[in-house]
Design an enzyme around this catalytic site. Structure first.
Site, PDB file in Angstrom:
ATOM      1  CB  ILE A 115      -1.003   0.018   1.172  1.00 26.57           C
ATOM      2  CG1 ILE A 115      -0.296   0.107   2.518  1.00 26.57           C
ATOM      3  CG2 ILE A 115      -1.909  -1.202   1.122  1.00 26.57           C
ATOM      4  CD1 ILE A 115      -1.239   0.323   3.683  1.00 26.57           C
ATOM      5  CB  CYS A 116       0.600   4.335  -1.985  1.00 24.44           C
ATOM      6  SG  CYS A 116       1.393   5.925  -2.159  1.00 24.44           S
TER       7      CYS A 116
END
Length: 169
Positions: A115-116
């Site tokens: 995930i960013c």
């Protein structure tokens, strides 16, 4: 700025003291104990607040973590596998949390389902080394990411509800 709910959550998670990573042998054991204590406290707080949303465990070395996280949307529980490795440069470098089942389903994700967290979480982590740990990554990284991304992915039809069979319950 951080909202009041986040501030309250954060203040209830113990801060860590030992600046050690997997290469630091004996100090790593001390750091790992602090990590587990913070995680246990965070999970207890979540259960007391009726906000239980993940299960997490590690291998014997404390460098590979895996488990499940879930998000409740319209009274339906969406569950995802969660995994991450502790970087060699930990705690200076935050772990990269991954939801492999969502790989390629959102632009706010890197290869492998990572995930960013670059814009919002990583600068906060950098300012709080070595006090932040895995519990903080869950509370300030994964939790907010799920709250923003999962409803959007559900509304777009990218994530679909899967009812568990009786055997899986």
């Amino acid at each position: 700025m951080v909202d009041e709910g986040t501030r309250k959550t954060l203040s209830s998670i113990p801060l860590l003291k030992t600046k050690a990573g997997p290469r630091d042998k004996e100090l790593w054991t001390t750091r790992l104990k602090e990590e587990y204590q913070a995680l246990i406290k965070y999970v207890q707080n979540n259960k007391e607040a009726d906000n239980d949303w993940f299960r997490l465990e590690s291998d014997k070395t404390g460098t590979k973590w895996f488990g499940k996280c879930w998000y409740i949307h319209n009274l339906l529980k969406y569950e995802f596998d969660l995994e991450f490795d502790i970087p060699i440069t930990y705690p200076t470098t935050a772990p990269e949390l991954a939801l492999p089942g969502l790989d390629g389903k959102t632009a706010k994700m890197y290869r492998g389902g990572k995930i960013c967290l670059t814009d919002h979480f990583k600068p906060l982590w950098a300012r709080n080394v070595p006090r932040f740990g895995i519990a903080h990554a869950m509370a300030l990284g994964l939790g907010p990411w799920l709250a923003v991304e999962i409803p959007d992915l559900i509304e777009k039809g990218v994530v679909k509800y899967q009812e568990k069979s009786e055997e899986a319950k």
